[in-house]
Structure formats: C-alpha cells, structure tokens
Write a protein that holds these residues in place. Structure first.
Motif, short mmCIF file in Angstrom:
data_model
loop_
_atom_site.label_atom_id
_atom_site.label_comp_id
_atom_site.label_asym_id
_atom_site.label_seq_id
_atom_site.Cartn_x
_atom_site.Cartn_y
_atom_site.Cartn_z
N LEU A 93 -7.12 -61.13 -10.52
CA LEU A 93 -7.56 -62.23 -9.66
C LEU A 93 -8.81 -61.83 -8.87
N SER A 94 -8.94 -60.57 -8.49
CA SER A 94 -10.15 -60.11 -7.80
C SER A 94 -11.36 -60.19 -8.73
N SER A 95 -11.17 -59.82 -9.99
CA SER A 95 -12.27 -59.93 -10.97
C SER A 95 -12.64 -61.38 -11.20
N ALA A 96 -11.63 -62.26 -11.27
CA ALA A 96 -11.91 -63.69 -11.42
C ALA A 96 -12.65 -64.23 -10.22
N SER A 155 -15.99 -55.04 -4.44
CA SER A 155 -16.71 -55.69 -3.34
C SER A 155 -15.96 -56.90 -2.81
N VAL A 156 -15.13 -57.51 -3.65
CA VAL A 156 -14.37 -58.69 -3.21
C VAL A 156 -12.86 -58.41 -3.23
N HIS A 157 -12.49 -57.14 -3.36
CA HIS A 157 -11.08 -56.83 -3.53
C HIS A 157 -10.24 -57.23 -2.31
N PHE A 158 -10.78 -57.02 -1.11
CA PHE A 158 -9.99 -57.35 0.08
C PHE A 158 -9.71 -58.85 0.16
N ILE A 159 -10.74 -59.66 -0.13
CA ILE A 159 -10.54 -61.12 -0.12
C ILE A 159 -9.57 -61.52 -1.22
#
Length: 682
Positions: A407-410, A513-517
């Motif tokens: 989901l983080s990659s998406a 870079s967007v893993h936390f979100i």
C-alpha cells in the motif's frame, strides 16, 4: 557432484519418487506414512539448502538438450535466493498438508491416488521454480495445471467437482496460450530461451520493440489465468470442490503462486504500459475479490475469494514497480492462507460429526450452522485466529508488514496522477473489506451461538463438536507461528532491513519517503473494517434492516461475484447472435444449438468409429507382431544357438575321446596326424 547439488536434487525429486512409488503401490496401507516420509525428506533438504546458501551465489546445472538446424538448445536448472526461499516455503506447506491429510482423508478408498497426486503436484511446482529455460518452465507450468485438474476433480462421484476441474483446466488454457506466444516472441528477439541470458542481453532499447510488448502481454495473460485475476477468477472459488487440504496447497503454495512467480521473474522486460495494465488488473481484482467475500456463507468460499483479493495485491505490487514486496506478500500469504484452509478443514471435519440424517438442509461448510467453536476447538481456534489476523493486516503479523509495504508503494505511485490514483484507492478500499470479512468470519464460526443447536429438529440428536486430532491442529498452529512479524524482521512496522528483502535483492520501488503516511492509512483502513464488522455482528443490527440489505442489488452483486459466471455463459451466445441475420431467423438459437450438437455427435462418432478403430487395429497389430517376434526368437534364434552348441560339443567329443589317457595313444595319434599332414603336402 557438489553438496548443494546433491541436497537440491534430493529435495526436488523426493515428491516425484513418492508419486511414482505410490502409483505402483498395491494397497492403501501406509500410503500416508510413505508420502509424508518422502515429503519430510524434501523439506529437510530444501530447508538445509536454504539456510546454508541464503545470500550466496546461484546454484545451477546446464545440459545440452537438442539441436534443430543451426539452433542449439541447452537446458539450465538454477536456484537463486528467491527460488530457494519458495522451494522451502512450498515444501513446508506441502508437508503440513501431507500430515493434515493423514487424518482428514483417513478411510478414503482413493487415498493412494490422493497422495500420489500430492507428490506430483509438489514436484511440478518445484520444476517451475528451478527452470531457467522457458520451454521447461512451460512444461512444468502445464504439469501444475494438470495436477490441479486431477486434485480438484478428485472426488469423481461429485458432478460439481468434475465441473470445477474442467473449468479450471479450460480457463487456464487461455492464459497458457499467451505464455506460448510470449515464448515465441522472446526467442525471435534474443535467440535464446534462458531467462538469465535474456536478462543479461536486455537493455532499455528493447522497450521499443513491439515483440517485447506482445511478450509482456503474453506473460501477463499467463499469470492472470494461473493466479485467478479478473476476469479469469471464476475457476478459483469452484476449486474448493476438491479436498480441503488440496485447497490449502492450491491457494497458498502451488497453482496460484506460479503466476505471481512468473511475473516477478519477467519483471525486467515489462514496459511501463504493461505495468499499468498489471496494476489496474491487480487493484480491481483485490477490490472485487474482497467485496465478494463479504457476503459468502460457505467458509471455503470466503477464503477462496480472499485468495483472489490477496493475489490482486501481489499483482498491484508488481504493477506499481515493487516486485520485491510482491514476493514478500507471496511468502507471508502462503503461510497464513494455508493455515486458514487447514483450519477450515478442521472445522468442517468437526461439523460433520454433529450432523445426522434428520438434520434437514445441514451443510458442514455453511458458517450459519457454526458458532461457539472456540469452546469446543480451542487449539484450532488459536491457530485460526492468528492466521486470520495476518490476513486482515493487524499489526504484529507478517500480513500487516507485507500489505503495508504494498500500500505504501501504491501510495507513492498515486503521486503520478491519472489511473494510478484509482488503482491506489482500490488497494486501500480492499483493505477495509478484508478486515470486515475476516471479523465476520470469526464471529460466525467461533463467537456466536452454535447455529445447529438453534434448530429444533436437531436438538434431540445433537452431538457437540470436538477438537480434531493432533495431526490436524498441529499443522495449523505451526503455520500460525509463521504468521508473526518476528519471523521476517524485528521491526513490526517496517520491512526495511528484513532478512528476506536483503537476501532477495530485487530491483524495486523505494517507498520509504511515504511509508509513515502509508502506515497510518493502512492502520486506519483496518480499523474502519474491523469496527464496521464489530458494530454489525457483535453489537447487532435490526433484522429487518439485514433483510432489506440482502434484497438489494449490490448485495446480490457481491454474493454472485459480479455475475461473472453468468457473463461467461451468456458471452458465447451474445457473440453468436449479434448478427442481424441470425436475429431475423425464427428460433435461430435453437437451430444453432441443434447444429452444434449434431456436429459434435458426428465428430464424436468419427472419433469412436474411425480414429479409435485405427488405434485399436494398431494396438492389436503390435501385439500380434510381438507374439510373432517372440516365437521367432524362441524357436528359430534360440534353436540355431542350441544346434550350434550341440555341434561344437559333438566335435569336441570326436577329438577328445580317441586320444585316451595313455601316453602311447597320444604318441600314436600324433604320429598319425603328422603322416596325414605330410601326405597332404606331398
């Protein structure tokens, strides 16, 4: 032969030896022990190879195969880190299925055939995993499909099982045709069918070659068929007609895993346009599969649609450019889904014990007849709940780690806008539905009141469920233990630094870079799904409201899996009768059906009367020729040999007996022989 080559050979061939041995075994006695012993040997060797070679060089073996004109074909079997990981995973799950089946299938008159097919199925998947040559990969690919056909239709007395086996076989042929086209295109471009050699030659310039695009579409079609992606998903829910342990093997480690494995292997030559197609198919499949699972009452159907949805996640990961986490989710999903299917098998086995002849309408797989099984089956309950937590993506499970990474990659690709936003939204929406149907399943099977006890007809003959034998609940618990986060990494909220990802070393998308979100959104989706199911099932909703919901179109759309089966049935007819000429002919559909039936009868008659006649004549001729040759060998060839032997014996007697044993006789014969020679010479 090196140590690595030897243990690999033993690991891969043990299931094949088991299958062949059990095929010629004459009884059902000890077949479970024989099959399980060979599978245990395979498991030991595969795990030994995995632990000793992980992170090392690829182990391979090449041999010359054939020459056609100027074309030389060499076959390479190789095992890298990814293959070694999947071989160990497949052997572990297959061993669990073998042990579970020894109790679940006890007393089945076809037990020998069952264990022989299990060994063949496992060996076929091993062949897919070690084949570097695309032709041999294709051969093992087809063998996997054949074994699944045989196991889905294992109970031949059930029409539903035969129909499901045919459906799986036919639908997969569509994807396999795409695979064949891909092989032809790749060979025409690279003049080799070795995946390693193609990868070594490949460069970004090849993306402009239309044959590469066609090849990429071909492997996508192949993966869609094997891994049950929309619109080819209809075969997988019906595949549950086979024995439940077989479902665990198909849905977790073999059949459906082959498609994802192929795409990960071929990821390097997939152009951006194809990746968008893969991501779109994966997102739609993940959402539709989860949506269909929400309304099912058959426990195996819930898990089957769940498999479709999770395979959609893997396709989504490949499409957004993250094949590494697709492989990660393939492994984590294999363990908790195998545990869920074996747990479902234990539940079904126990529910069969509570029924009797007067329990009208009873279905051991219907979750509405279940309930309170946590009291009667505590060990199975613990294993099932842990695996269910992994499926729903609850933190501190392996399923949460791999799904969060996808989901983080998406989410990162959603920054590109356009269709990527829709694909990402589908992935997150599927996470809500997954958590919802997982809690719904838990409530119906283990929490609510026992359904069968509420039927007045059944109260007089009711036998309470009980825990299944150790051989059935231990595999579920072991598979559940493999669903915890610490098996893969010490960090329960991030896959970065896990031994699995570091060992795979697949070029992938950096989503940190967007893993936390992505982590927050993933947790939020799970919370929404769980809370929705909690208020509906645990807190209760007005029954009249539930009845209204069940009559709605969207409920039926979910229950009927978007009417895909109906669309398949109507599709051929709609294609045949779109012509205005056909529409203008009265009863055109009846005429066409009669024509089709008549044609098929003629073809069948030709096959029975002509082709089969020549085949039988050829067979009888071979038998007659064989008898003639045997007579000729026995009486002519052997007779000549015997006559020659007698002649030599007689000749020896003639020269031996006149000599006698005295010296005088020997001297006399010698003088006579010399005289005769001199006379002859003079």
């Amino acid at each position: 032969m090196s140590f690595y080559t030897f243990i690999t050979l033993v690991a891969v061939t043990s299931p094949l030896i088991s299958s062949v041995f059990l095929t010629v075994w004459k009884s059902n006695k000890h077949v479970d022990k024989i099959g399980t012993s060979f599978m245990f040997l395979s498991f030991l060797c595969s795990t030994l190879f995995f632990f000793t070679s992980w992170g090392g060089e690829t182990v391979g073996y090449t041999l010359d195969w054939l020459r056609i004109g100027d074309h030389n074909f060499s076959v390479t079997f190789s095992i890298d880190n990814f293959s070694a990981l999947l071989i160990a995973m497949v052997s572990a799950i297959s061993l669990a299925v073998h042990v579970f089946s020894s109790a679940y299938m006890q007393g089945d008159p076809q037990l020998k055939r069952y264990y022989a097919l299990l060994g063949g199925f496992t060996f076929s998947m091993f062949g897919v995993l070690i084949s570097d040559h695309l032709v041999f990969l294709y051969l093992f690919w087809e063998l996997v499909g054949f074994c699944s056909y045989m196991l889905i239709g294992f109970w031949r007395h059930k029409k539903e099982a035969i129909s499901a086996a045919k459906k799986a076989f036919v639908i997969n042929r569509i994807g396999d045709a795409g695979f064949m086209v891909a092989i032809l295109c790749l060979y025409s471009v690279f003049d080799t069918l070795s995946i390693h050699d193609i990868s070594a030659q490949f460069s970004s310039e090849y993306f402009n070659d239309p044959l590469i695009f066609i090849a990429s579409i071909g492997v996508v079609l192949a993966a869609m068929g094997k891994s049950a992606q929309i619109p080819f998903s209809v075969w997988l829910p019906d595949a549950m007609q086979g024995p439940t342990p077989v479902s665990a093997l198909i849905h977790a480690a073999t059949m459906v895993a082959a498609g994802i494995y192929l795409l990960i292997r071929c990821f390097f030559f997939l152009p951006e346009e194809t990746l968008l197609i893969i991501a779109s198919i994966g997102g739609i499949t993940a959402l539709i599969g989860a949506y269909a699972a929400v309304t099912q009452y058959d426990i195996k159907k819930v898990l089957a649609f769940s498999t479709i949805s999770q395979l959609g996640y893997m396709m989504l990961a490949i499409g957004v450019g993250d094949p590494e986490n697709a492989g990660f989710h393939l492994v984590t999903h294999a363990f908790f889904k195998a545990g869920l299917f074996l747990g479902a098998g234990a539940v079904i086995h126990s529910m069969h014990q509570v029924s009797c002849d007067i329990c009208k309408g009873f279905d051991a797989q219907d979750i509405r007849w279940m309930g309170e099984l946590r009291k009667y089956m505590p060990k199975t309950f613990i294993g099932f709940v842990i695996c269910l937590a992994g499926l729903s993506g609850i933190p501190f499970t392996s399923g949460f780690l791999s799904k969060d990474a996808i989901l983080s990659s998406a989410l990162l690709r959603m920054n590109d806008g356009g269709a990527w936003i829709i694909v990402g939204v589908f992935g997150f929406a599927a996470a809500i539905l997954t958590a919802f149907y997982c809690l719904r399943l838990l409530y119906h099977v283990f929490i609510k009141d026992l359904g069968i006890a509420n039927h007045k007809v059944c109260q007089d003959c009711l036998v309470l469920p009980k825990e299944v034998p150790t051989r059935m609940n231990v595999p579920v618990i072991i598979l559940a233990c493999c669903s915890f986060w610490f098996v893969y990494t010490l960090n329960p909220f991030d896959t970065a630094g896990s031994w699995l990802q570091e060992g795979l070393s697949i070029v992938t998308l950096d989503h940190h870079s967007v893993h936390f979100i992505g982590l927050i959104l993933s947790l939020l989706m799970v919370a929404v799904g769980l809370l929705s199911a909690y208020f509906i099932y645990f807190k209760g909703v007005d029954s009249s409201f539930k009845k209204k919901i069940k009559s709605k179109f969207f409920y039926r759309l979910s229950y009927e899996f978007f009417y895909l089966n109906n669309l398949y049935k109507a599709g051929v007819k709609s294609l045949l009768f779109t012509s205005r000429k056909l529409e203008s002919i009265p009863h055109a559909d009846e005429h066409f059906v009669n024509l089709a039936i008549g044609t098929s009868e003629v073809v069948r008659g030709f096959d029975d009367k002509v082709i089969d006649f020549f085949v039988k004549v050829f067979a009888v001729g071979n038998v007659v020729i064989g008898h003639v040759l045997a007579w000729f060998d026995k009486y002519i060839v052997d007779g000549i040999v015997k006559l020659f032997t007698l002649f030599m014996k007689l000749l020896g007697d003639i020269f031996r007996k006149p000599q006698g044993e005295r010296s005088q006789s020997m001297i006399a014969w010698s003088i006579l022989f010399i005289v005769l020679v001199l006379v002859f010479l003079i």
